[in-house]
Design a protein around this motif. Structure first.
Motif, PDB file in Angstrom:
ATOM      1  N   PRO A 138       0.837  -1.210   0.000  1.00  0.00           N
ATOM      2  CA  PRO A 138       0.000   0.000   0.000  1.00  0.00           C
ATOM      3  C   PRO A 138       0.870   1.258   0.000  1.00  0.00           C
ATOM      4  O   PRO A 138       1.976   1.272   0.538  1.00  0.00           O
ATOM      5  CB  PRO A 138      -0.807  -0.111   1.281  1.00  0.00           C
ATOM      6  CG  PRO A 138      -0.065  -1.073   2.130  1.00  0.00           C
ATOM      7  CD  PRO A 138       0.701  -1.986   1.203  1.00  0.00           C
ATOM      8  N   VAL A 139       0.352   2.278  -0.587  1.00  0.00           N
ATOM      9  CA  VAL A 139       1.053   3.549  -0.660  1.00  0.00           C
ATOM     10  C   VAL A 139       0.954   4.253   0.690  1.00  0.00           C
ATOM     11  O   VAL A 139      -0.124   4.356   1.268  1.00  0.00           O
ATOM     12  CB  VAL A 139       0.440   4.448  -1.767  1.00  0.00           C
ATOM     13  CG1 VAL A 139       1.109   5.803  -1.787  1.00  0.00           C
ATOM     14  CG2 VAL A 139       0.542   3.749  -3.101  1.00  0.00           C
ATOM     15  N   VAL A 140       2.087   4.700   1.180  1.00  0.00           N
ATOM     16  CA  VAL A 140       2.116   5.404   2.457  1.00  0.00           C
ATOM     17  C   VAL A 140       1.933   6.890   2.174  1.00  0.00           C
ATOM     18  O   VAL A 140       2.661   7.472   1.382  1.00  0.00           O
ATOM     19  CB  VAL A 140       3.457   5.162   3.183  1.00  0.00           C
ATOM     20  CG1 VAL A 140       3.513   5.957   4.475  1.00  0.00           C
ATOM     21  CG2 VAL A 140       3.665   3.681   3.422  1.00  0.00           C
ATOM     22  N   GLU A 141       0.945   7.472   2.798  1.00  0.00           N
ATOM     23  CA  GLU A 141       0.686   8.896   2.620  1.00  0.00           C
ATOM     24  C   GLU A 141       1.666   9.695   3.460  1.00  0.00           C
ATOM     25  O   GLU A 141       1.750   9.516   4.676  1.00  0.00           O
ATOM     26  CB  GLU A 141      -0.751   9.243   3.033  1.00  0.00           C
ATOM     27  CG  GLU A 141      -1.800   8.669   2.132  1.00  0.00           C
ATOM     28  CD  GLU A 141      -1.781   9.296   0.749  1.00  0.00           C
ATOM     29  OE1 GLU A 141      -1.480  10.500   0.642  1.00  0.00           O
ATOM     30  OE2 GLU A 141      -2.058   8.575  -0.209  1.00  0.00           O
ATOM     31  N   ARG A 142       2.432  10.527   2.815  1.00  0.00           N
ATOM     32  CA  ARG A 142       3.374  11.386   3.510  1.00  0.00           C
ATOM     33  C   ARG A 142       2.875  12.814   3.421  1.00  0.00           C
ATOM     34  O   ARG A 142       2.268  13.199   2.430  1.00  0.00           O
ATOM     35  CB  ARG A 142       4.743  11.296   2.858  1.00  0.00           C
ATOM     36  CG  ARG A 142       5.350   9.944   2.969  1.00  0.00           C
ATOM     37  CD  ARG A 142       6.737   9.937   2.368  1.00  0.00           C
ATOM     38  NE  ARG A 142       7.112   8.563   2.132  1.00  0.00           N
ATOM     39  CZ  ARG A 142       7.785   8.140   1.095  1.00  0.00           C
ATOM     40  NH1 ARG A 142       8.189   9.000   0.195  1.00  0.00           N
ATOM     41  NH2 ARG A 142       8.078   6.885   0.948  1.00  0.00           N
ATOM     42  N   PRO A 143       3.152  13.602   4.442  1.00  0.00           N
ATOM     43  CA  PRO A 143       2.737  15.005   4.351  1.00  0.00           C
ATOM     44  C   PRO A 143       3.514  15.706   3.244  1.00  0.00           C
ATOM     45  O   PRO A 143       4.689  15.423   3.020  1.00  0.00           O
ATOM     46  CB  PRO A 143       3.073  15.584   5.722  1.00  0.00           C
ATOM     47  CG  PRO A 143       4.069  14.640   6.315  1.00  0.00           C
ATOM     48  CD  PRO A 143       3.823  13.300   5.697  1.00  0.00           C
ATOM     49  N   ARG A 144       2.829  16.558   2.538  1.00  0.00           N
ATOM     50  CA  ARG A 144       3.473  17.306   1.461  1.00  0.00           C
ATOM     51  C   ARG A 144       4.383  18.365   2.051  1.00  0.00           C
ATOM     52  O   ARG A 144       4.058  18.978   3.063  1.00  0.00           O
ATOM     53  CB  ARG A 144       2.422  17.973   0.587  1.00  0.00           C
ATOM     54  CG  ARG A 144       1.497  16.967  -0.064  1.00  0.00           C
ATOM     55  CD  ARG A 144       0.542  17.651  -0.947  1.00  0.00           C
ATOM     56  NE  ARG A 144       0.991  17.387  -2.308  1.00  0.00           N
ATOM     57  CZ  ARG A 144       0.484  17.912  -3.367  1.00  0.00           C
ATOM     58  NH1 ARG A 144      -0.478  18.785  -3.265  1.00  0.00           N
ATOM     59  NH2 ARG A 144       0.927  17.602  -4.560  1.00  0.00           N
TER      60      ARG A 144
END
Length: 81
Positions: A26-32
């Motif tokens: 799964p893609v890990v959401e990182r803060p922009r």
């Protein structure tokens, strides 16, 4: 009859594609990242002082805004007639 063969081939291809596909993590959401930069703030007076045509045009636009029923030809300045 041809449509049936086509549908069978598509179903077989889809089955092979599903079986051969590796498991995807799964893609890990990182803060922009936040990009900050300084913005040069100028005032309208500084711009108008540097360019008299800009000042006249802004005055013309202000007059049109104050007189919404007027036509551009009604502007009282001599340069715009």
């Amino acid at each position: 009859m041809l449509i049936w063969f086509r549908e069978v081939r598509l179903a077989l291809r889809k089955g092979r594609a599903d079986a051969d596909a590796p498991d995807v993590e799964p893609v890990v959401e990182r803060p922009r990242p936040v990009i900050t930069r300084q913005v040069r703030s100028t005032t309208a007076e500084a711009d108008e002082a540097a360019d008299p045509q800009l000042a006249a045009y802004n005055e013309y636009l202000a007059w049109l805004s104050e007189h919404p029923e007027a036509r551009p030809g009604d502007y009282p300045a001599k340069e715009h007639r």
